[in-house]
Design a protein around this motif. Structure first.
Motif, PDB file in Angstrom:
ATOM      1  N   PRO A 103      13.432 -13.104  -6.542  1.00 59.27           N
ATOM      2  CA  PRO A 103      12.878 -13.544  -5.369  1.00 59.27           C
ATOM      3  C   PRO A 103      12.634 -12.379  -4.278  1.00 59.27           C
ATOM      4  O   PRO A 103      13.855 -11.513  -4.211  1.00 59.27           O
ATOM      5  CB  PRO A 103      13.440 -14.698  -4.625  1.00 59.27           C
ATOM      6  N   GLN A 104      11.643 -12.072  -3.526  1.00 61.12           N
ATOM      7  CA  GLN A 104      11.464 -11.019  -2.660  1.00 61.12           C
ATOM      8  C   GLN A 104      11.719 -11.474  -1.353  1.00 61.12           C
ATOM      9  O   GLN A 104      10.995 -12.558  -1.031  1.00 61.12           O
ATOM     10  CB  GLN A 104      10.176 -10.157  -2.998  1.00 61.12           C
ATOM     11  N   THR A 105      12.530 -10.963  -0.582  1.00 67.16           N
ATOM     12  CA  THR A 105      12.591 -11.539   0.818  1.00 67.16           C
ATOM     13  C   THR A 105      11.736 -10.836   1.990  1.00 67.16           C
ATOM     14  O   THR A 105      11.180 -11.198   2.913  1.00 67.16           O
ATOM     15  CB  THR A 105      13.909 -11.355   1.370  1.00 67.16           C
ATOM     16  N   LYS A 106      11.583  -9.474   1.351  1.00 66.47           N
ATOM     17  CA  LYS A 106      10.340  -8.603   2.243  1.00 66.47           C
ATOM     18  C   LYS A 106       9.617  -8.036   1.444  1.00 66.47           C
ATOM     19  O   LYS A 106       9.994  -7.624   0.187  1.00 66.47           O
ATOM     20  CB  LYS A 106      11.264  -7.791   3.218  1.00 66.47           C
ATOM     21  N   ALA A 107       8.366  -7.777   1.900  1.00 67.53           N
ATOM     22  CA  ALA A 107       7.546  -6.932   1.327  1.00 67.53           C
ATOM     23  C   ALA A 107       7.803  -5.322   1.099  1.00 67.53           C
ATOM     24  O   ALA A 107       8.477  -4.900   2.252  1.00 67.53           O
ATOM     25  CB  ALA A 107       5.976  -6.833   1.814  1.00 67.53           C
ATOM     26  N   CYS A 108       7.803  -4.809  -0.217  1.00 65.55           N
ATOM     27  CA  CYS A 108       8.182  -3.487  -0.309  1.00 65.55           C
ATOM     28  C   CYS A 108       7.235  -2.536   0.478  1.00 65.55           C
ATOM     29  O   CYS A 108       6.025  -2.665   0.267  1.00 65.55           O
ATOM     30  CB  CYS A 108       8.462  -2.938  -1.830  1.00 65.55           C
ATOM     31  N   ARG A 109       8.184  -1.498   1.084  1.00 68.12           N
ATOM     32  CA  ARG A 109       7.309  -0.618   1.904  1.00 68.12           C
ATOM     33  C   ARG A 109       7.386   1.078   1.584  1.00 68.12           C
ATOM     34  O   ARG A 109       8.372   1.062   1.036  1.00 68.12           O
ATOM     35  CB  ARG A 109       7.729  -0.497   3.512  1.00 68.12           C
ATOM     36  N   ASN A 110       6.641   1.752   1.708  1.00 65.20           N
ATOM     37  CA  ASN A 110       6.361   3.359   1.194  1.00 65.20           C
ATOM     38  C   ASN A 110       6.914   3.363  -0.248  1.00 65.20           C
ATOM     39  O   ASN A 110       7.499   4.147  -0.805  1.00 65.20           O
ATOM     40  CB  ASN A 110       7.403   3.720   1.772  1.00 65.20           C
ATOM     41  N   SER A 111       6.415   2.353  -1.146  1.00 62.33           N
ATOM     42  CA  SER A 111       6.685   2.381  -2.779  1.00 62.33           C
ATOM     43  C   SER A 111       5.533   2.808  -3.340  1.00 62.33           C
ATOM     44  O   SER A 111       4.383   2.249  -3.274  1.00 62.33           O
ATOM     45  CB  SER A 111       7.297   0.924  -3.130  1.00 62.33           C
ATOM     46  N   SER A 112       5.825   3.790  -4.161  1.00 62.19           N
ATOM     47  CA  SER A 112       4.395   4.507  -4.671  1.00 62.19           C
ATOM     48  C   SER A 112       4.237   3.663  -6.117  1.00 62.19           C
ATOM     49  O   SER A 112       3.204   3.958  -6.718  1.00 62.19           O
ATOM     50  CB  SER A 112       5.067   5.789  -5.278  1.00 62.19           C
ATOM     51  N   ASN A 113       5.190   2.731  -6.658  1.00 59.84           N
ATOM     52  CA  ASN A 113       5.008   2.043  -7.978  1.00 59.84           C
ATOM     53  C   ASN A 113       5.342   0.780  -7.755  1.00 59.84           C
ATOM     54  O   ASN A 113       6.474   0.567  -7.547  1.00 59.84           O
ATOM     55  CB  ASN A 113       5.766   2.906  -8.929  1.00 59.84           C
ATOM     56  N   ASN A 114       4.753  -0.260  -8.201  1.00 58.71           N
ATOM     57  CA  ASN A 114       5.050  -1.660  -8.168  1.00 58.71           C
ATOM     58  C   ASN A 114       4.576  -2.393  -9.127  1.00 58.71           C
ATOM     59  O   ASN A 114       4.042  -2.126 -10.141  1.00 58.71           O
ATOM     60  CB  ASN A 114       4.087  -2.407  -7.025  1.00 58.71           C
ATOM     61  N   CYS A 115       5.438  -3.494  -9.417  1.00 56.99           N
ATOM     62  CA  CYS A 115       5.188  -4.483 -10.767  1.00 56.99           C
ATOM     63  C   CYS A 115       3.772  -4.876 -10.774  1.00 56.99           C
ATOM     64  O   CYS A 115       3.318  -5.475  -9.641  1.00 56.99           O
ATOM     65  CB  CYS A 115       6.237  -5.322 -10.574  1.00 56.99           C
ATOM     66  N   ILE A 116       3.101  -4.793 -11.701  1.00 58.44           N
ATOM     67  CA  ILE A 116       1.827  -5.203 -11.937  1.00 58.44           C
ATOM     68  C   ILE A 116       1.400  -6.665 -11.601  1.00 58.44           C
ATOM     69  O   ILE A 116       0.574  -7.108 -11.163  1.00 58.44           O
ATOM     70  CB  ILE A 116       1.235  -4.844 -13.339  1.00 58.44           C
ATOM     71  N   SER A 117       2.442  -7.501 -12.114  1.00 54.84           N
ATOM     72  CA  SER A 117       2.529  -8.831 -11.927  1.00 54.84           C
ATOM     73  C   SER A 117       2.860  -9.431 -10.549  1.00 54.84           C
ATOM     74  O   SER A 117       2.199 -10.228 -10.169  1.00 54.84           O
ATOM     75  CB  SER A 117       3.218  -9.543 -13.038  1.00 54.84           C
ATOM     76  N   CYS A 118       4.089  -8.817 -10.085  1.00 50.24           N
ATOM     77  CA  CYS A 118       4.757  -9.628  -8.988  1.00 50.24           C
ATOM     78  C   CYS A 118       4.621  -8.650  -7.728  1.00 50.24           C
ATOM     79  O   CYS A 118       5.302  -9.049  -6.707  1.00 50.24           O
ATOM     80  CB  CYS A 118       6.174 -10.105  -9.110  1.00 50.24           C
ATOM     81  N   GLU A 119       4.274  -7.357  -7.767  1.00 49.62           N
ATOM     82  CA  GLU A 119       4.307  -6.422  -6.630  1.00 49.62           C
ATOM     83  C   GLU A 119       5.592  -5.943  -6.267  1.00 49.62           C
ATOM     84  O   GLU A 119       5.923  -5.224  -5.174  1.00 49.62           O
ATOM     85  CB  GLU A 119       3.469  -7.004  -5.610  1.00 49.62           C
ATOM     86  N   ARG A 120       6.626  -6.019  -6.990  1.00 49.46           N
ATOM     87  CA  ARG A 120       8.054  -5.719  -6.687  1.00 49.46           C
ATOM     88  C   ARG A 120       8.320  -4.095  -6.858  1.00 49.46           C
ATOM     89  O   ARG A 120       7.514  -3.533  -7.898  1.00 49.46           O
ATOM     90  CB  ARG A 120       9.107  -6.345  -7.790  1.00 49.46           C
ATOM     91  N   GLY A 121       8.754  -3.341  -5.944  1.00 43.58           N
ATOM     92  CA  GLY A 121       8.816  -2.007  -6.070  1.00 43.58           C
ATOM     93  C   GLY A 121       9.579  -1.482  -7.549  1.00 43.58           C
ATOM     94  O   GLY A 121      10.546  -2.176  -7.750  1.00 43.58           O
ATOM     95  N   LEU A 122       9.166  -0.399  -8.350  1.00 45.61           N
ATOM     96  CA  LEU A 122       9.687   0.121  -9.447  1.00 45.61           C
ATOM     97  C   LEU A 122       9.850   1.327  -9.329  1.00 45.61           C
ATOM     98  O   LEU A 122       9.241   2.140  -8.507  1.00 45.61           O
ATOM     99  CB  LEU A 122       8.765  -0.461 -10.393  1.00 45.61           C
ATOM    100  N   GLN A 123      10.812   1.887 -10.245  1.00 45.57           N
ATOM    101  CA  GLN A 123      10.735   3.224 -10.501  1.00 45.57           C
ATOM    102  C   GLN A 123       9.757   3.580 -11.465  1.00 45.57           C
ATOM    103  O   GLN A 123       9.351   3.063 -12.175  1.00 45.57           O
ATOM    104  CB  GLN A 123      12.228   3.600 -11.004  1.00 45.57           C
ATOM    105  N   ASP A 124       9.431   4.988 -11.368  1.00 46.21           N
ATOM    106  CA  ASP A 124       8.378   5.551 -12.436  1.00 46.21           C
ATOM    107  C   ASP A 124       9.249   5.795 -13.567  1.00 46.21           C
ATOM    108  O   ASP A 124      10.321   6.152 -13.717  1.00 46.21           O
ATOM    109  CB  ASP A 124       7.896   6.857 -11.730  1.00 46.21           C
TER     110      ASP A 124
END
Length: 240
Positions: A103-124
């Protein structure tokens, strides 16, 4: 997840994604360490290690815990399906992947890569944050998982007593280890807990450094005199 008849998911995979782990086993509710942290692929159910006698010839998958969420070791899940592009983490010297999105409590900011399905910030160069997110995306695009599943006739657990048998939740500071592709704003951590722990560590270091004395200085006569010096008897000020 929808029913397996419409999504064409195998029964074991659908059960794995819908199962709740680390609850007490109702069959062995009076026994110690009765958490259901093992999944039987042949029976499609979660079991505890007291249930192993009834499943000794079945394919068994151990579910672990990392930052209080269910994970599977990459070496195990790769025997069952293609888990490429799912972000992996290292715990107890083993790589693991999350079973379900966190679960995400806040929207990820300044993330250059997000999960295609749930938009969680990811590493490249990862595209998915969990096994479930990859499966959801494949089902939306292809409608079936057959091309991504492998035939696995034998799947065993690690030897009891080994370091890999149980995985305990990692320290909170483990969450701060991010690469250039991830951002601190995407980390689900109790900031107050981190600040309190960090302050305690700083105070501990200050107290330690205050009393750290080298061996040469400790043996010097001047230090011995300074350490053993005591104040004289208090004297009252003279009256005018």
């Amino acid at each position: 997840m929808e029913s397996s008849s419409s999504t064409r998911l195998p029964a074991w995979l659908e059960s794995l994604l819908s199962e709740t782990f680390f609850n007490s086993c109702m069959i062995h509710e009076d026994s110690k360490k009765n958490e259901k942290n093992i999944f039987c692929l042949d029976c499609c159910e979660a079991i505890c290690h007291h249930c192993l006698d009834r499943h000794n010839s079945h394919r068994l998958l151990q579910i672990r815990r990392y930052v209080y969420h269910d994970v599977i070791r990459v070496g195990d899940v790769e025997k069952l399906m293609d888990c490429s592009y799912v972000q992996a983490y290292t715990t107890n010297s083993a790589k693991v992947v999350f079973l379900k999105p966190r679960p995400q409590t806040k929207a990820c900011r300044n993330s250059s890569n997000n999960c295609i399905s749930c938009e969680r910030g990811l590493q490249d160069p990862y595209l998915f944050c969990s096994i479930s997110c990859k499966i959801n995306q494949i089902m939306r695009n292809d409608g079936m998982m057959s091309e991504y599943l492998y035939e696995c006739e034998v799947l065993t657990l690690p030897e009891p007593g080994s370091d890999d048998w149980f995985t305990s939740p990692d320290p909170v500071f483990e969450l701060l280890k991010t690469s250039s592709g991830s951002t601190a704003s995407c980390i689900d951590v109790d900031r107050q807990t981190i600040a309190c722990t960090a302050t305690t560590e700083i105070v501990r270091k200050k107290r330690t450094s205050k009393f750290e004395i080298s061996a040469a200085a400790r043996d010097s006569p001047a230090l011995e005199t300074a350490v053993n010096r005591r104040k004289g008897m208090p004297k009252r000020s003279p009256f005018n």
